[in-house]
Design a protein around this motif. Structure first.
Motif, PDB file in Angstrom:
ATOM      1  N   PHE A   7       0.821  -1.205   0.000  1.00  0.00           N
ATOM      2  CA  PHE A   7       0.000   0.000   0.000  1.00  0.00           C
ATOM      3  C   PHE A   7       0.860   1.261   0.000  1.00  0.00           C
ATOM      4  O   PHE A   7       1.812   1.368   0.777  1.00  0.00           O
ATOM      5  N   PHE A   8       0.482   2.222  -0.852  1.00  0.00           N
ATOM      6  CA  PHE A   8       1.186   3.487  -0.992  1.00  0.00           C
ATOM      7  C   PHE A   8       0.151   4.603  -0.915  1.00  0.00           C
ATOM      8  O   PHE A   8      -0.754   4.677  -1.744  1.00  0.00           O
ATOM      9  N   GLU A   9       0.291   5.471   0.078  1.00  0.00           N
ATOM     10  CA  GLU A   9      -0.714   6.503   0.329  1.00  0.00           C
ATOM     11  C   GLU A   9      -0.648   7.607  -0.725  1.00  0.00           C
ATOM     12  O   GLU A   9       0.410   8.181  -0.980  1.00  0.00           O
ATOM     13  N   ALA A  10      -1.820   7.931  -1.310  1.00  0.00           N
ATOM     14  CA  ALA A  10      -1.876   8.944  -2.353  1.00  0.00           C
ATOM     15  C   ALA A  10      -1.501  10.324  -1.820  1.00  0.00           C
ATOM     16  O   ALA A  10      -0.850  11.117  -2.516  1.00  0.00           O
ATOM     17  N   GLU A  11      -1.890  10.613  -0.570  1.00  0.00           N
ATOM     18  CA  GLU A  11      -1.612  11.940  -0.006  1.00  0.00           C
ATOM     19  C   GLU A  11      -0.136  12.125   0.323  1.00  0.00           C
ATOM     20  O   GLU A  11       0.307  13.255   0.551  1.00  0.00           O
ATOM     21  N   VAL A  16       0.712  18.260  -6.837  1.00  0.00           N
ATOM     22  CA  VAL A  16       0.627  19.569  -7.471  1.00  0.00           C
ATOM     23  C   VAL A  16      -0.841  19.986  -7.454  1.00  0.00           C
ATOM     24  O   VAL A  16      -1.700  19.275  -8.005  1.00  0.00           O
ATOM     25  N   ALA A  17      -1.144  21.106  -6.820  1.00  0.00           N
ATOM     26  CA  ALA A  17      -2.507  21.657  -6.763  1.00  0.00           C
ATOM     27  C   ALA A  17      -3.510  20.651  -6.226  1.00  0.00           C
ATOM     28  O   ALA A  17      -4.677  20.632  -6.639  1.00  0.00           O
ATOM     29  N   VAL A  18      -3.047  19.808  -5.315  1.00  0.00           N
ATOM     30  CA  VAL A  18      -3.896  18.819  -4.656  1.00  0.00           C
ATOM     31  C   VAL A  18      -3.615  18.899  -3.167  1.00  0.00           C
ATOM     32  O   VAL A  18      -2.446  18.934  -2.753  1.00  0.00           O
ATOM     33  N   GLY A  19      -4.656  18.935  -2.355  1.00  0.00           N
ATOM     34  CA  GLY A  19      -4.466  19.020  -0.916  1.00  0.00           C
ATOM     35  C   GLY A  19      -4.759  17.707  -0.221  1.00  0.00           C
ATOM     36  O   GLY A  19      -5.378  16.812  -0.783  1.00  0.00           O
ATOM     37  N   MET A  20      -4.281  17.589   1.023  1.00  0.00           N
ATOM     38  CA  MET A  20      -4.653  16.460   1.855  1.00  0.00           C
ATOM     39  C   MET A  20      -5.884  16.838   2.661  1.00  0.00           C
ATOM     40  O   MET A  20      -5.920  17.907   3.275  1.00  0.00           O
ATOM     41  N   ALA A  21      -6.892  15.970   2.652  1.00  0.00           N
ATOM     42  CA  ALA A  21      -8.136  16.244   3.367  1.00  0.00           C
ATOM     43  C   ALA A  21      -8.480  15.081   4.280  1.00  0.00           C
ATOM     44  O   ALA A  21      -7.991  13.957   4.105  1.00  0.00           O
ATOM     45  N   THR A  22      -9.334  15.367   5.246  1.00  0.00           N
ATOM     46  CA  THR A  22      -9.769  14.347   6.217  1.00  0.00           C
ATOM     47  C   THR A  22     -11.261  14.462   6.506  1.00  0.00           C
ATOM     48  O   THR A  22     -11.745  13.904   7.491  1.00  0.00           O
ATOM     49  N   ASP A  23     -12.003  15.167   5.645  1.00  0.00           N
ATOM     50  CA  ASP A  23     -13.395  15.478   5.959  1.00  0.00           C
ATOM     51  C   ASP A  23     -14.378  14.392   5.559  1.00  0.00           C
ATOM     52  O   ASP A  23     -15.589  14.551   5.779  1.00  0.00           O
ATOM     53  N   TYR A  27     -10.938   6.807   5.496  1.00  0.00           N
ATOM     54  CA  TYR A  27      -9.753   6.834   4.648  1.00  0.00           C
ATOM     55  C   TYR A  27      -8.639   6.010   5.288  1.00  0.00           C
ATOM     56  O   TYR A  27      -8.648   5.722   6.481  1.00  0.00           O
ATOM     57  N   SER A  28      -7.668   5.657   4.471  1.00  0.00           N
ATOM     58  CA  SER A  28      -6.467   4.975   4.943  1.00  0.00           C
ATOM     59  C   SER A  28      -5.391   6.020   5.229  1.00  0.00           C
ATOM     60  O   SER A  28      -5.373   7.097   4.629  1.00  0.00           O
ATOM     61  N   GLY A  29      -4.498   5.713   6.154  1.00  0.00           N
ATOM     62  CA  GLY A  29      -3.389   6.617   6.421  1.00  0.00           C
ATOM     63  C   GLY A  29      -3.821   7.891   7.103  1.00  0.00           C
ATOM     64  O   GLY A  29      -4.781   7.942   7.878  1.00  0.00           O
ATOM     65  N   ALA A  30      -3.111   9.001   6.793  1.00  0.00           N
ATOM     66  CA  ALA A  30      -3.340  10.278   7.464  1.00  0.00           C
ATOM     67  C   ALA A  30      -4.474  11.077   6.849  1.00  0.00           C
ATOM     68  O   ALA A  30      -4.959  12.037   7.454  1.00  0.00           O
ATOM     69  N   GLY A  31      -4.903  10.713   5.643  1.00  0.00           N
ATOM     70  CA  GLY A  31      -5.943  11.448   4.950  1.00  0.00           C
ATOM     71  C   GLY A  31      -6.032  10.965   3.517  1.00  0.00           C
ATOM     72  O   GLY A  31      -5.673   9.823   3.213  1.00  0.00           O
ATOM     73  N   PHE A  32      -6.485  11.835   2.616  1.00  0.00           N
ATOM     74  CA  PHE A  32      -6.572  11.460   1.208  1.00  0.00           C
ATOM     75  C   PHE A  32      -6.250  12.672   0.344  1.00  0.00           C
ATOM     76  O   PHE A  32      -6.320  13.826   0.801  1.00  0.00           O
ATOM     77  N   ALA A  33      -5.852  12.414  -0.883  1.00  0.00           N
ATOM     78  CA  ALA A  33      -5.539  13.480  -1.834  1.00  0.00           C
ATOM     79  C   ALA A  33      -6.844  13.963  -2.449  1.00  0.00           C
ATOM     80  O   ALA A  33      -7.557  13.189  -3.096  1.00  0.00           O
ATOM     81  N   ALA A  34      -7.161  15.236  -2.247  1.00  0.00           N
ATOM     82  CA  ALA A  34      -8.492  15.745  -2.569  1.00  0.00           C
ATOM     83  C   ALA A  34      -8.435  16.790  -3.669  1.00  0.00           C
ATOM     84  O   ALA A  34      -7.496  17.585  -3.751  1.00  0.00           O
ATOM     85  N   VAL A 125     -12.272  13.958  -8.082  1.00  0.00           N
ATOM     86  CA  VAL A 125     -12.289  12.712  -7.330  1.00  0.00           C
ATOM     87  C   VAL A 125     -11.320  12.853  -6.163  1.00  0.00           C
ATOM     88  O   VAL A 125     -10.447  13.725  -6.160  1.00  0.00           O
ATOM     89  N   ASN A 126     -11.478  12.012  -5.167  1.00  0.00           N
ATOM     90  CA  ASN A 126     -10.528  11.906  -4.068  1.00  0.00           C
ATOM     91  C   ASN A 126      -9.790  10.589  -4.180  1.00  0.00           C
ATOM     92  O   ASN A 126     -10.418   9.543  -4.420  1.00  0.00           O
ATOM     93  N   LEU A 127      -8.459  10.621  -4.007  1.00  0.00           N
ATOM     94  CA  LEU A 127      -7.639   9.415  -4.084  1.00  0.00           C
ATOM     95  C   LEU A 127      -7.077   9.113  -2.702  1.00  0.00           C
ATOM     96  O   LEU A 127      -6.519  10.004  -2.047  1.00  0.00           O
ATOM     97  N   ASP A 128      -7.183   7.851  -2.289  1.00  0.00           N
ATOM     98  CA  ASP A 128      -6.821   7.485  -0.923  1.00  0.00           C
ATOM     99  C   ASP A 128      -5.514   6.705  -0.851  1.00  0.00           C
ATOM    100  O   ASP A 128      -4.528   7.170  -0.289  1.00  0.00           O
ATOM    101  N   VAL A 129      -5.489   5.507  -1.414  1.00  0.00           N
ATOM    102  CA  VAL A 129      -4.310   4.653  -1.276  1.00  0.00           C
ATOM    103  C   VAL A 129      -4.218   3.742  -2.489  1.00  0.00           C
ATOM    104  O   VAL A 129      -5.234   3.285  -3.027  1.00  0.00           O
ATOM    105  N   LEU A 130      -2.982   3.510  -2.934  1.00  0.00           N
ATOM    106  CA  LEU A 130      -2.707   2.657  -4.096  1.00  0.00           C
ATOM    107  C   LEU A 130      -2.184   1.318  -3.618  1.00  0.00           C
ATOM    108  O   LEU A 130      -1.190   1.258  -2.884  1.00  0.00           O
ATOM    109  N   ALA A 131      -2.846   0.223  -4.035  1.00  0.00           N
ATOM    110  CA  ALA A 131      -2.336  -1.124  -3.786  1.00  0.00           C
ATOM    111  C   ALA A 131      -1.641  -1.618  -5.050  1.00  0.00           C
ATOM    112  O   ALA A 131      -2.182  -1.506  -6.149  1.00  0.00           O
TER     113      ALA A 131
END
Length: 329
Positions: A7-11, A16-23, A27-34, A125-131
């Motif tokens: 597993f590799f966390e997207a956040e 580039v021009a993508v934030g980490m969100a938790t709303d 999600y897996s890890g610390a948050g997701f790429a939003a 879209v929101n991206l969370d984690v890559l398997a």
């Protein structure tokens, strides 16, 4: 031997021009790429593999109803080369997570996987984690030691007890981080023994949810004749098993399940219901049965793939030797 990272966390990628969100929960890890709203917005994820070959990139994502409901897209690059426009089916709400899988060649050692919004892509879209897994290989979901493939449904790290090669239900349902479409699933379960005055749904109740939507019941149904729509191996409250193949409690039992997910058209309308075959302790008890809809306590139906969920019904049911093979039925 050091096991390869899966597993590799997207956040955690170079964004580039993508934030980490938790709303949005679970999600897996610390948050997701939003976001992915601007052309050029992206996340670049470094992936290391032990040998060159064909790999499945399974990206966990959410695609809710804003700014519209339906399929959305990002462009996928691997080692600087554009592979495809990846299509992300609707997850109906932002609180649900699906997985979209692409098979690509990877080099031994470091590779860079990038999801980028380009002019022809919708983004949003929101991206969370890559398997990342070798293509076509069976996926071990529980090896008797580790719960790395699982999370609680609210996103917590799994807290089921692991001992003697088995995990025991406690502290809420578990579901797989990765979602699946068509698949073959194997699992083994052991039910505690209750006194005779404990009856019905109170006797070692659990369940396995296919795509987090459709429950195959787990229950102490030993000796029940004929089995009912809420007994073991039933499609819960829809269809009883054809025969009762139950073994006594405190005996390891098996389910072997082949599942064909529902089919949806490009507009997101369901055109075929899902179907399931269940082999219970070596006897076929559901034979390519159409599932008419969600069975309760489940996520909404929709075109996105869904997780495998194991139910906590406040009974100390044990599980072991769980694996899954993605199929194309």
């Amino acid at each position: 031997m050091v096991q390869p990272q899966t597993f590799f966390e997207a956040e955690e990628g170079r964004t580039v021009a993508v934030g980490m969100a938790t709303d949005h929960a679970a999600y897996s890890g610390a948050g997701f790429a939003a976001g992915f709203t601007e052309n050029g917005s992206s996340t670049r994820i470094s992936v290391d593999v032990g040998e060159s070959g064909s790999y499945d990139l399974a990206m966990r994502y959410s695609n809710g109803p804003n700014p519209y409901s339906g399929q959305k897209q990002l462009s996928l690059y691997v080692n600087g080369e554009r592979v495809e426009q990846t299509v992300f089916p609707s997850t109906v709400t932002w609180e649900e997570w699906g997985t979209v899988t692409t098979t690509v060649p990877l080099n031994k050692g470091r590779n860079v996987v990038e999801y980028r919004k380009e002019a022809a892509d919708s983004g949003h879209v929101n991206l969370d984690v890559l398997a990342v897994r070798p293509h076509g290989k069976r996926i071990t979901l529980f090896n008797g030691r580790e719960l790395t493939e699982w999370q609680h449904t609210d996103g917590r790290e799994p807290t089921w007890t692991v001992a003697d090669g088995a995990m025991t239900v406690r502290n809420g349902d578990l579901r797989t981080v990765q979602a699946f479409g068509d698949f073959r699933l194997h699992l083994e379960f052991n039910l505690p023994l209750y006194p005779p005055d404990v009856t019905g749904q109170a006797r070692a109740n659990s369940g396995v949810f296919l795509q987090d939507r459709y429950e195959i019941q787990i229950l102490d149904s030993f000796g029940i004749d004929p089995p009912q729509k809420n007994d073991a191996a039933a499609i819960y409250n829809q269809k009883a098993p054809d025969v009762n193949a139950a073994l006594p409690p405190e005996t390891w039992q098996t389910y072997d399940i082949v599942y064909r997910q529902a089919r949806y058209d490009a507009a997101g309308k369901k055109v075929e219901n899902p179907r399931v075959t269940v082999v219970w302790n070596g006897l076929k008890v559901q034979d390519d049965v159409e599932i008419l809809g969600p069975t309760g306590s489940s996520r909404p139906e929709g075109p996105a793939a869904g997780a495998i969920r194991l139910q906590d019904h406040s009974n100390p049911v044990q599980y072991r030797n769980i694996w899954i093979e993605p199929l194309d039925l």
